[in-house]
Scaffold this motif. Structure first.
Motif, PDB file in Angstrom:
ATOM      1  N   THR A 173     -28.494   7.743 -10.735  1.00  0.00           N
ATOM      2  CA  THR A 173     -27.416   6.866 -10.272  1.00  0.00           C
ATOM      3  C   THR A 173     -27.497   6.709  -8.761  1.00  0.00           C
ATOM      4  OG1 THR A 173     -25.972   7.559 -12.083  1.00  0.00           O
ATOM      5  CG2 THR A 173     -24.937   6.487 -10.197  1.00  0.00           C
ATOM      6  N   LEU A 174     -27.538   5.450  -8.314  1.00  0.00           N
ATOM      7  CA  LEU A 174     -27.678   5.151  -6.891  1.00  0.00           C
ATOM      8  C   LEU A 174     -26.388   4.600  -6.314  1.00  0.00           C
ATOM      9  CD1 LEU A 174     -31.126   3.320  -7.020  1.00  0.00           C
ATOM     10  CD2 LEU A 174     -30.691   5.764  -6.783  1.00  0.00           C
ATOM     11  N   THR A 175     -26.139   4.887  -5.044  1.00  0.00           N
ATOM     12  CA  THR A 175     -24.935   4.410  -4.366  1.00  0.00           C
ATOM     13  C   THR A 175     -25.192   3.068  -3.688  1.00  0.00           C
ATOM     14  OG1 THR A 175     -25.547   5.719  -2.425  1.00  0.00           O
ATOM     15  CG2 THR A 175     -24.033   6.727  -4.006  1.00  0.00           C
ATOM     16  N   LYS A 176     -25.837   2.160  -4.413  1.00  0.00           N
ATOM     17  CA  LYS A 176     -26.136   0.820  -3.912  1.00  0.00           C
ATOM     18  C   LYS A 176     -25.908  -0.187  -5.030  1.00  0.00           C
ATOM     19  CE  LYS A 176     -27.947   1.555   0.302  1.00  0.00           C
ATOM     20  NZ  LYS A 176     -27.479   0.904   1.540  1.00  0.00           N
ATOM     21  N   THR A 177     -25.600  -1.430  -4.660  1.00  0.00           N
ATOM     22  CA  THR A 177     -25.470  -2.484  -5.664  1.00  0.00           C
ATOM     23  C   THR A 177     -26.843  -2.873  -6.179  1.00  0.00           C
ATOM     24  OG1 THR A 177     -25.649  -4.278  -4.048  1.00  0.00           O
ATOM     25  CG2 THR A 177     -23.436  -3.406  -4.489  1.00  0.00           C
ATOM     26  N   LEU A 178     -26.874  -3.547  -7.307  1.00  0.00           N
ATOM     27  CA  LEU A 178     -28.148  -3.989  -7.865  1.00  0.00           C
ATOM     28  C   LEU A 178     -28.844  -4.974  -6.926  1.00  0.00           C
ATOM     29  CD1 LEU A 178     -30.042  -3.782 -10.310  1.00  0.00           C
ATOM     30  CD2 LEU A 178     -28.808  -5.708 -11.320  1.00  0.00           C
ATOM     31  N   GLY A 179     -28.054  -5.791  -6.242  1.00  0.00           N
ATOM     32  CA  GLY A 179     -28.641  -6.733  -5.290  1.00  0.00           C
ATOM     33  C   GLY A 179     -29.383  -6.020  -4.173  1.00  0.00           C
ATOM     34  N   ALA A 180     -28.831  -4.905  -3.703  1.00  0.00           N
ATOM     35  CA  ALA A 180     -29.483  -4.130  -2.643  1.00  0.00           C
ATOM     36  C   ALA A 180     -30.771  -3.500  -3.155  1.00  0.00           C
ATOM     37  CB  ALA A 180     -28.535  -3.060  -2.123  1.00  0.00           C
ATOM     38  N   ILE A 181     -30.763  -3.026  -4.406  1.00  0.00           N
ATOM     39  CA  ILE A 181     -31.969  -2.429  -4.991  1.00  0.00           C
ATOM     40  C   ILE A 181     -33.033  -3.495  -5.188  1.00  0.00           C
ATOM     41  CG2 ILE A 181     -32.887  -1.178  -6.977  1.00  0.00           C
ATOM     42  CD1 ILE A 181     -30.944   0.388  -5.113  1.00  0.00           C
ATOM     43  N   GLU A 182     -32.615  -4.674  -5.573  1.00  0.00           N
ATOM     44  CA  GLU A 182     -33.557  -5.784  -5.758  1.00  0.00           C
ATOM     45  C   GLU A 182     -34.294  -6.100  -4.463  1.00  0.00           C
ATOM     46  OE1 GLU A 182     -33.571 -10.325  -7.635  1.00  0.00           O
ATOM     47  OE2 GLU A 182     -31.688  -9.362  -7.098  1.00  0.00           O
ATOM     48  N   GLU A 183     -33.593  -5.976  -3.334  1.00  0.00           N
ATOM     49  CA  GLU A 183     -34.215  -6.228  -2.038  1.00  0.00           C
ATOM     50  C   GLU A 183     -35.292  -5.192  -1.715  1.00  0.00           C
ATOM     51  OE1 GLU A 183     -33.812  -8.614   0.274  1.00  0.00           O
ATOM     52  OE2 GLU A 183     -32.456  -9.741  -1.016  1.00  0.00           O
ATOM     53  N   LEU A 184     -35.130  -3.975  -2.228  1.00  0.00           N
ATOM     54  CA  LEU A 184     -36.068  -2.900  -1.922  1.00  0.00           C
ATOM     55  C   LEU A 184     -37.350  -2.964  -2.750  1.00  0.00           C
ATOM     56  CD1 LEU A 184     -33.656   0.182  -1.677  1.00  0.00           C
ATOM     57  CD2 LEU A 184     -34.848  -0.936   0.209  1.00  0.00           C
ATOM     58  N   LEU A 185     -37.265  -3.516  -3.948  1.00  0.00           N
ATOM     59  CA  LEU A 185     -38.406  -3.488  -4.867  1.00  0.00           C
ATOM     60  C   LEU A 185     -39.223  -4.770  -4.781  1.00  0.00           C
ATOM     61  CD1 LEU A 185     -36.591  -1.859  -7.907  1.00  0.00           C
ATOM     62  CD2 LEU A 185     -38.303  -0.782  -6.426  1.00  0.00           C
ATOM     63  N   PRO A 186     -40.543  -4.692  -4.976  1.00  0.00           N
ATOM     64  CA  PRO A 186     -41.414  -5.877  -4.871  1.00  0.00           C
ATOM     65  C   PRO A 186     -41.100  -6.915  -5.947  1.00  0.00           C
ATOM     66  CG  PRO A 186     -42.629  -3.991  -5.743  1.00  0.00           C
ATOM     67  CD  PRO A 186     -41.309  -3.474  -5.288  1.00  0.00           C
ATOM     68  N   ASN A 187     -40.853  -8.162  -5.508  1.00  0.00           N
ATOM     69  CA  ASN A 187     -40.421  -9.182  -6.466  1.00  0.00           C
ATOM     70  C   ASN A 187     -41.531  -9.687  -7.377  1.00  0.00           C
ATOM     71  OD1 ASN A 187     -41.870 -10.829  -4.718  1.00  0.00           O
ATOM     72  ND2 ASN A 187     -40.055 -11.690  -3.747  1.00  0.00           N
ATOM     73  N   GLU A 188     -42.777  -9.341  -7.083  1.00  0.00           N
ATOM     74  CA  GLU A 188     -43.854  -9.731  -8.000  1.00  0.00           C
ATOM     75  C   GLU A 188     -43.928  -8.785  -9.201  1.00  0.00           C
ATOM     76  OE1 GLU A 188     -45.855  -7.083  -4.904  1.00  0.00           O
ATOM     77  OE2 GLU A 188     -44.353  -8.686  -4.939  1.00  0.00           O
ATOM     78  N   GLN A 189     -43.243  -7.648  -9.115  1.00  0.00           N
ATOM     79  CA  GLN A 189     -43.247  -6.683 -10.217  1.00  0.00           C
ATOM     80  C   GLN A 189     -41.883  -6.562 -10.884  1.00  0.00           C
ATOM     81  OE1 GLN A 189     -44.801  -2.821  -9.175  1.00  0.00           O
ATOM     82  NE2 GLN A 189     -44.254  -1.871 -11.122  1.00  0.00           N
ATOM     83  N   PHE A 190     -40.808  -6.752 -10.104  1.00  0.00           N
ATOM     84  CA  PHE A 190     -39.462  -6.576 -10.645  1.00  0.00           C
ATOM     85  C   PHE A 190     -38.723  -7.913 -10.660  1.00  0.00           C
ATOM     86  CE2 PHE A 190     -40.787  -2.421  -9.366  1.00  0.00           C
ATOM     87  CZ  PHE A 190     -40.267  -1.588 -10.349  1.00  0.00           C
ATOM     88  N   VAL A 191     -38.169  -8.252 -11.821  1.00  0.00           N
ATOM     89  CA  VAL A 191     -37.538  -9.555 -12.011  1.00  0.00           C
ATOM     90  C   VAL A 191     -36.098  -9.379 -12.478  1.00  0.00           C
ATOM     91  CG1 VAL A 191     -37.603 -11.719 -13.321  1.00  0.00           C
ATOM     92  CG2 VAL A 191     -39.722 -10.671 -12.543  1.00  0.00           C
ATOM     93  N   ARG A 192     -35.205 -10.133 -11.867  1.00  0.00           N
ATOM     94  CA  ARG A 192     -33.788 -10.137 -12.268  1.00  0.00           C
ATOM     95  C   ARG A 192     -33.646 -11.060 -13.479  1.00  0.00           C
ATOM     96  NH1 ARG A 192     -29.689  -9.062  -8.664  1.00  0.00           N
ATOM     97  NH2 ARG A 192     -27.692  -8.807  -9.717  1.00  0.00           N
TER      98      ARG A 192
END
Length: 236
Positions: A173-192
């Protein structure tokens, strides 16, 4: 360029805020809409997905604070605009980036927006570095957790928190919103694929078109929103 939504029930306040953005941050920020109440703001947030919402607190019927209670998970940053200092503590509790007192002061507005842009730039640099290393550091209630990208199956939003489900069955469990986590992860591998789900493309086993859902290698079934189907089709 970052997209900005202005939400304020006073027309002249909307106009003044937009003028400040155009005068001082043209080319960096783009006003994608102006709303006078929570109802219209919810539609704009859903359809246009702003990066930043400049949000008045005191409005008729529902307040800016009410809007944030409705929008969960929140995938945008917030700077509150208020004429009443007694609302400041409430704004801070809502995990806003900052607040500005009205009528807006040009220098204070510039300082706040510059800090926001600096934060965005810093996060992008962290993202690039993490992509090279194939690992990211995530904030938990206990400290920092370092996780390899290939160890992540999917991420699920839980209000202003995010749960990362790992390929080995563990979860964090992370103390960040999903939007913040999305910013951290590479968008070519992780898709919303949904407002509440961010998935590792390598962990998708199948896409069931008739039911508009994906099945992860773990067996987890996740619905795919209509607006995000095209992201999956790009990988077909």
């Amino acid at each position: 360029m970052l997209n900005v939504l202005i939400v304020d029930d006073e027309f002249h306040a909307q106009e003044n805020t937009e003028i400040f953005i155009q005068k001082y941050f043209s080319g960096l920020l783009k006003v994608i809409g102006k709303c006078s109440d929570v109802k219209d703001a919810l539609v704009a947030i859903h359809n246009q997905e702003p990066d930043l919402v400049l949000l008045d607190i005191q409005m008729p019927n529902q307040s800016g604070l009410d809007l944030l209670d409705i929008v969960e998970p929140r995938n945008f940053d917030v700077i509150f605009l208020t004429a009443h200092e007694e609302h400041v503590l409430q704004a801070i509790k809502k995990d806003a980036f900052d607040y500005l007192l009205k009528p807006l002061d040009a220098q204070e507005f510039q300082k706040t927006i510059f800090r926001y842009l600096s934060k965005q730039s810093s996060e992008k640099k962290k993202t690039k570095k993490s992509e090279v290393l194939n690992i990211s550091a995530f904030s938990t209630i206990y400290g920092l957790e370092f996780i390899k990208h290939d160890e992540i199956s999917y991420c699920e939003a839980q209000k202003n928190y995010t749960i990362i489900y790992k390929t080995n069955g563990e979860y964090i469990t992370l103390t960040k919103t999903l939007g913040a986590i999305e910013e951290l992860l590479p968008n070519e591998q992780f898709v919303r694929v949904h407002q509440s789900y961010l998935v590792n493309m390598k962990e998708i086993q199948r896409f069931i078109r008739s039911e508009s859902k994906i099945v992860m290698r773990s067996g987890k079934e996740i619905s795919v929103s209509i607006r995000r189907k095209t992201l999956l089709f790009n990988f077909e």
